[in-house]
Design a protein around this motif. Sequence first.
Motif, PDB file in Angstrom:
ATOM      1  N   UNK A 123       0.282   4.534   1.923  1.00 37.47           N
ATOM      2  CA  UNK A 123      -0.962   4.373   1.151  1.00 37.47           C
ATOM      3  C   UNK A 123      -0.689   3.490  -0.052  1.00 37.47           C
ATOM      4  N   UNK A 124      -1.758   3.050  -0.679  1.00 40.48           N
ATOM      5  CA  UNK A 124      -1.691   2.355  -1.958  1.00 40.48           C
ATOM      6  C   UNK A 124      -2.513   3.176  -2.948  1.00 40.48           C
TER       7      UNK A 124
ATOM      8  N   UNK B 291       5.469   0.566 -10.286  1.00 35.45           N
ATOM      9  CA  UNK B 291       5.129   1.023  -8.937  1.00 35.45           C
ATOM     10  C   UNK B 291       6.190   2.015  -8.455  1.00 35.45           C
ATOM     11  N   UNK B 292       5.727   3.108  -7.883  1.00 35.21           N
ATOM     12  CA  UNK B 292       6.646   4.150  -7.415  1.00 35.21           C
ATOM     13  C   UNK B 292       6.344   4.513  -5.965  1.00 35.21           C
ATOM     14  N   UNK B 293       7.434   4.868  -5.278  1.00 37.44           N
ATOM     15  CA  UNK B 293       7.282   5.396  -3.923  1.00 37.44           C
ATOM     16  C   UNK B 293       7.350   6.919  -4.009  1.00 37.44           C
TER      17      UNK B 293
ATOM     18  N   UNK C   3       4.847  -3.428 -11.969  1.00 41.93           N
ATOM     19  CA  UNK C   3       4.181  -2.888 -10.791  1.00 41.93           C
ATOM     20  C   UNK C   3       3.042  -3.754 -10.304  1.00 41.93           C
ATOM     21  N   UNK C   4       2.362  -4.380 -11.251  1.00 37.89           N
ATOM     22  CA  UNK C   4       1.212  -5.174 -10.854  1.00 37.89           C
ATOM     23  C   UNK C   4       1.637  -6.389 -10.042  1.00 37.89           C
ATOM     24  N   UNK C   5       2.833  -6.913 -10.386  1.00 38.84           N
ATOM     25  CA  UNK C   5       3.346  -8.051  -9.631  1.00 38.84           C
ATOM     26  C   UNK C   5       3.553  -7.631  -8.168  1.00 38.84           C
ATOM     27  N   UNK C   6       4.114  -6.447  -7.993  1.00 39.22           N
ATOM     28  CA  UNK C   6       4.345  -5.956  -6.636  1.00 39.22           C
ATOM     29  C   UNK C   6       3.016  -5.762  -5.892  1.00 39.22           C
ATOM     30  N   UNK C   7       2.016  -5.258  -6.632  1.00 39.51           N
ATOM     31  CA  UNK C   7       0.710  -5.076  -6.001  1.00 39.51           C
ATOM     32  C   UNK C   7       0.124  -6.415  -5.586  1.00 39.51           C
TER      33      UNK C   7
ATOM     34  N   UNK D   3       4.074  -1.172   3.633  1.00 42.23           N
ATOM     35  CA  UNK D   3       5.238  -1.868   4.200  1.00 42.23           C
ATOM     36  C   UNK D   3       5.504  -3.176   3.452  1.00 42.23           C
ATOM     37  N   UNK D   4       4.457  -3.953   3.234  1.00 38.32           N
ATOM     38  CA  UNK D   4       4.618  -5.271   2.617  1.00 38.32           C
ATOM     39  C   UNK D   4       5.179  -5.166   1.201  1.00 38.32           C
ATOM     40  N   UNK D   5       4.601  -4.242   0.414  1.00 34.10           N
ATOM     41  CA  UNK D   5       5.065  -4.105  -0.971  1.00 34.10           C
ATOM     42  C   UNK D   5       6.508  -3.619  -1.009  1.00 34.10           C
ATOM     43  N   UNK D   6       6.808  -2.674  -0.143  1.00 35.13           N
ATOM     44  CA  UNK D   6       8.159  -2.106  -0.115  1.00 35.13           C
ATOM     45  C   UNK D   6       9.175  -3.148   0.382  1.00 35.13           C
ATOM     46  N   UNK D   7       8.768  -3.898   1.390  1.00 33.35           N
ATOM     47  CA  UNK D   7       9.635  -4.917   1.959  1.00 33.35           C
ATOM     48  C   UNK D   7       9.959  -5.979   0.918  1.00 33.35           C
TER      49      UNK D   7
END
Lengths: 594, 594
Positions: free
Chosen positions: B161-162, B228-230, B283-287, B134-138
């Motif tokens: 999941x991550x 990063x992918x959903x 993607x790493x920034x999002x993580x 949720x947090x990463x997507x938000x």
Amino acid sequence: MPSYKAPLRDMRFVLEQVADLERLRALPGCEEVTTELVDPIMEEAAKLCEEVLLPLNRSGDEEGCHYENGVVRTPAGFRDAYRMLREGGWPALHCDPEYGGQGLPRTVSLLFEEMMCSANLSFGMYPGLSHGAYTALHAFGSEALKALYLPRLVSGEWTGTMCLTEPHCGTDLGLIRTKAVPEGDGSYRITGSKIFISAGEHDLAENIVHLVLAKLPDAPPGVKGISLFLVPKFLPDGQGQPGARNGVSCASIEHKMGIKASATCAMNFDEATGWLVGAPHKGLRAMFAMMNEERLAVGIQGLGLAEISYQNAAAYAKDRLQGRALGGTRYPEKPADPIIVHPDVRRMLLTMRASIEGCRALGLLTALEQDVATRSTDPATRQEAEDYVALLTPVVKALFTDLGSEAANLGMQVLGGHGYIREWGMEQYVRDARIAQIYEGTNGIQALDLVGRKLPAHAGRYLRRFFHPVLDYIESRGEDEAMAEFILPLSKAFGRLQQCTAEVARRGFADPFEAGAAATDYLRLFGLTALGHVWARMAEASLRGLEGGDADFHKAKLATARFFFARILPQTGALSAAILAGGETLRAMEDAAF
Amino acid sequence: MPSYKAPLRDMRFVLEQVADLERLRALPGCEEVTTELVDPIMEEAAKLCEEVLLPLNRSGDEEGCHYENGVVRTPAGFRDAYRMLREGGWPALHCDPEYGGQGLPRTVSLLFEEMMCSANLSFGMYPGLSHGAYTALHAFGSEALKALYLPRLVSGEWTGTMCLTEPHCGTDLGLIRTKAVPEGDGSYRITGSKIFISAGEHDLAENIVHLVLAKLPDAPPGVKGISLFLVPKFLPDGQGQPGARNGVSCASIEHKMGIKASATCAMNFDEATGWLVGAPHKGLRAMFAMMNEERLAVGIQGLGLAEISYQNAAAYAKDRLQGRALGGTRYPEKPADPIIVHPDVRRMLLTMRASIEGCRALGLLTALEQDVATRSTDPATRQEAEDYVALLTPVVKALFTDLGSEAANLGMQVLGGHGYIREWGMEQYVRDARIAQIYEGTNGIQALDLVGRKLPAHAGRYLRRFFHPVLDYIESRGEDEAMAEFILPLSKAFGRLQQCTAEVARRGFADPFEAGAAATDYLRLFGLTALGHVWARMAEASLRGLEGGDADFHKAKLATARFFFARILPQTGALSAAILAGGETLRAMEDAAF
């Protein structure tokens, strides 16, 4: 699947350079104990542990023991392995030749014990418990009992147990309820329930010899009313063969965190026939007689698990490629550097190594003193050795098992997520190591034994057996520049130990709560200082050894020594601060407020 | 069977006395956060944890998860419990109201997280992982992705999941091999294997939303080429309902030391359809954006397990009769004294308590700063709070989980042999707690993050966010005699931290190996000093509270504070000695000699 190679090189180093083999050979029955005698035995022992016991360690953990209608089956392979152990004569290694033993000193057999703990602790507990029963019976049994039972325990045909704990009491044996009623024919009827009985029931041997604490009808209350009885599973017939089934049975086995292939049994004694071992009401004395040996053995369990955990963590760290060294690439030919380049991984591995090699040396020194205590012909020499063993036993038991658990956890941490899954085997060491901090007297009880019994005994006489040699050692190396890097921190730690000893003795004399409040930290302070002493001696030997043919071994030894003095021994500072802070903050909270 | 009562009284104390509720209420959306609002929510939360989740903790551990042909079933009772969690709106507690969340600050929801970890860590991981997704997507998802997926994650209908780790890489994500190929329609085909994916497959929710790290065809090498992918398990249909099965499947689940009811999955992505979250190669920034939150959550796992282990150890110690108090009988009406009278038992319990209550306060303070960082309207205030969170996050994650494991081990030790058998439940806490030191970045990685990234960042700006308030606090209480017993040792520890910080920064600047060599000890030194700060603040509050209506609570708080300062905080001395000894002894050993 974890691998294991017995650390024979390091064992030989400790045996030759730290243990005093000359002193050992001066003892009756030990005249021929040379490395030439010991090396081939250890190589055979290594083979058994590496090739037979190790492969059964994880399968034994997965399968566990099976209980059905009073019968306990050990995991697949255990029966064959036990047969090989027996056929090799391994249970007899340091037993009395009068009863079929090989008469080797404990100083030597301890190395085998370590290997067995590394390869398969659960398995090792079956002969281990037998050994405890052997020791108590050998020291206190009547000639008739000894003649009948000892040869079978020594050969491994029969195994033994120690039945102490009951559901409502473990540490405080004065509370036990098991009863022994004399039959008038020299035998007794034993009735009661015991729990946590390792090897209480299993399928490895033809008979099981239980040594059971129980109370006679006229027993005084408390620990002064406990007697020790021998209760066989099958009553021997006229030929000494297992005959009629005795009134003892296994009610269930425990499901535990680890050592799952070791059967931990709840035992019921229902008017079982038994015989007194030692004098009436003196059972605790008999138990204590074997405790020094058993507590050293439990300490070695911590060491053995630390060793195999280290070997596999080090192998993983050299193999696993991940990231690059902080100071720049170290292995440019690889897609990443192995994680051994990272300082924090090295810190974990060196911490394990410093514990392992230090404990191996201190353990062997303690075993040597045990041998002197039991074999020397000179009463004064025996007494001195007994004092040393009495003092060091709680330290060895608690320190080695605490460090063993810490090491097993570090080894697991080196593998990261792979350490946590069962497949790699590292988490089993953490689970198996954990029990050693608890059984044979919890480590808190060891600490109380040290400060409450050993420190004040005979006006500090025990203490002097350790303090004087360390002090002599420090003083004799005071002018040796090459040794200064080891002697200075040792001297500092020793100073802290002296100060805390005086303070704990003074406060504890006025108020036993104060001694108890210091106990655990004091034991660790004592233990680290004792490790400092053996590490200095090992460093000294390796400084000499650098010029010989095995320079790599000695370089690694010195590197580990330097790590120990720089990064581990300073913990004595925090320990002494906590000790000197006293017990007031432990007392202040109301019982009900917890 | 362990019992558990949510520590509501202490939670309220920390919320009122340590966290700055005025500051919290000044934040948009938090205007109404009063204890009157929070108390009933926490009481309901407690009920769910005590009555629904706790009874499933041991059965879940015994049963574990089941894997068959790609399908994972959670243990009996988990589906019903998850339904109740969902129906109660608990997954939405601190989610964005725009997507159906309740908008509570993290400062409040963290208390619920702690309870869930105490009652059933394995269960808590399912909503926990959802929250990470949720947090990463938000933070980084497109409006379309957010509109479609966030409401389902918030409601708990779907979980998340991550997917980071691959068989050959965990810490060094630059090595990942999972590929993402653009389809031209805005979607991507994802192919690769991931391991250690918590909640990767299960039967609790209708759909699972995987956030997957992968590399685009034009990706630069290393961590700068990760996107990063959903990737949903079922592709949503036109109504946003789970439609066609996507090309993602669970290949197996791991057999682990603990958290056995949490499904740890190996996941295969086989041309699965996914959508980019955030910018390509970023993607790493999002993580990292969600890591501060997740690492605090993992720290709280250590705290939660310490708490339930403490509660049961304390109950046992007050109940178990064994021996007599060292200074003479304390409970003459009983056949023996309860073991709570023994100083070493009290030492273990107080050590647990000092960790628990200190971590609860420090964790809540960190959550408060997270709330300020995400909600404040003032950029400078946000920046300061972000700095603080960035600095404290690795400390909280590693310190809390290390102390959590230590506490779980102490709790088990209090029970002796009973702690080691599964029946009592204490050994499960040791096994469950152990993973928290490893996942979400091992604690060694946290320490490196602290010394390598956070210390030098912006010329020490992060550091000042912690150092200045502590220094101000110490100085402002310098004249307060009643506080001297707390301020003096805090000041000493803080001095050590200052000295070591300067030294680590200086040496680390010249040679990064030196920073790495100090990292773990430095993090512990930092963490203990931070605990010292919150303990002084709590002591101050309880000195005031002594005169109020709840004197017993404050007396116990002060007793624990005094124990912490006298017996725990002196460890900073040994830590600083080890740090100042430098890294040379870590470097000296040849790689091959390990």
